[in-house]
Design a protein around this motif. Structure first.
Motif, PDB file in Angstrom:
ATOM      1  N   TRP A   1       0.846  -1.188   0.000  1.00 26.39           N
ATOM      2  CA  TRP A   1       0.000   0.000   0.000  1.00 26.39           C
ATOM      3  C   TRP A   1       0.881   1.237   0.000  1.00 26.39           C
ATOM      4  N   ASP A   2       0.636   2.141  -0.957  1.00 21.72           N
ATOM      5  CA  ASP A   2       1.358   3.404  -1.052  1.00 21.72           C
ATOM      6  C   ASP A   2       0.410   4.511  -0.594  1.00 21.72           C
ATOM      7  N   PRO A   3       0.644   5.075   0.601  1.00 20.46           N
ATOM      8  CA  PRO A   3      -0.281   6.086   1.116  1.00 20.46           C
ATOM      9  C   PRO A   3      -0.306   7.366   0.280  1.00 20.46           C
ATOM     10  N   GLU A   4       0.779   7.686  -0.379  1.00 19.33           N
ATOM     11  CA  GLU A   4       0.791   8.887  -1.221  1.00 19.33           C
ATOM     12  C   GLU A   4      -0.087   8.707  -2.454  1.00 19.33           C
ATOM     13  N   ARG A   5      -0.002   7.551  -3.053  1.00 17.20           N
ATOM     14  CA  ARG A   5      -0.836   7.255  -4.237  1.00 17.20           C
ATOM     15  C   ARG A   5      -2.240   6.821  -3.853  1.00 17.20           C
ATOM     16  N   ARG A   6      -2.374   6.398  -2.590  1.00 17.13           N
ATOM     17  CA  ARG A   6      -3.636   5.845  -2.093  1.00 17.13           C
ATOM     18  C   ARG A   6      -4.079   4.664  -2.957  1.00 17.13           C
ATOM     19  N   ASP A   7      -3.098   3.781  -3.194  1.00 14.31           N
ATOM     20  CA  ASP A   7      -3.350   2.622  -4.051  1.00 14.31           C
ATOM     21  C   ASP A   7      -2.288   1.562  -3.776  1.00 14.31           C
TER      22      ASP A   7
END
Length: 101
Positions: A66-72
Motif C-alpha cells: 500500500w502506497d499512502p501517497e498514491r492511495r493505491d
C-alpha cells in the motif's frame, strides 16, 4: 498472473488432506514489509497411495504494498522468493522470481 504448481503425493494407507500455502518474500523491498506474506493457500484431498497436482494463482496484488501517497496498491519491481509448504515455518520449496514492470 503467476501460477504456482505443486505435486502432492499421499504415500500412506489412508485417504488424507493437505494444506498448501504460498508465501511471497521480497528480497529488496522499497518500503518496510513483513519477512514473508501469505498470498495463496488451498486444502486438497489426496486418496491413499494417490497423487494430485495443485495450481495456485498469484496476481499483481500478491507483490504489492500500500502506497499512502498514491492511495493505491503498488507492485514494486524487483527480486522475490516464492515459498511453498504446509505452514509458515515449514516451507521447503523456494523459488526465485523477478517482477519487471
Amino acid at each position: 498472473p503467476l501460477e504456482v504448481e505443486v505435486g502432492i503425493a499421499n504415500e500412506g494407507d489412508l485417504d488424507g488432506q493437505e494444506v498448501v500455502q504460498v508465501y511471497v518474500h521480497p528480497l529488496e523491498p522499497p518500503v518496510p514489509r513483513p519477512q514473508q506474506e501469505l498470498k495463496a493457500f488451498e486444502k486438497v484431498e489426496v486418496p491413499a497411495g494417490g497423487r494430485t497436482t495443485l495450481r495456485l494463482q498469484l496476481d499483481a496484488r500478491a507483490f504489492s504494498h500500500w502506497d499512502p501517497e498514491r492511495r493505491d496498491w503498488v507492485a514494486a519491481p524487483g527480486r522475490y522468493e516464492i515459498r511453498v509448504g504446509r505452514a509458515s515455518d515449514d516451507l521447503p520449496i523456494r523459488l526465485p522470481f523477478r517482477l519487471d514492470t
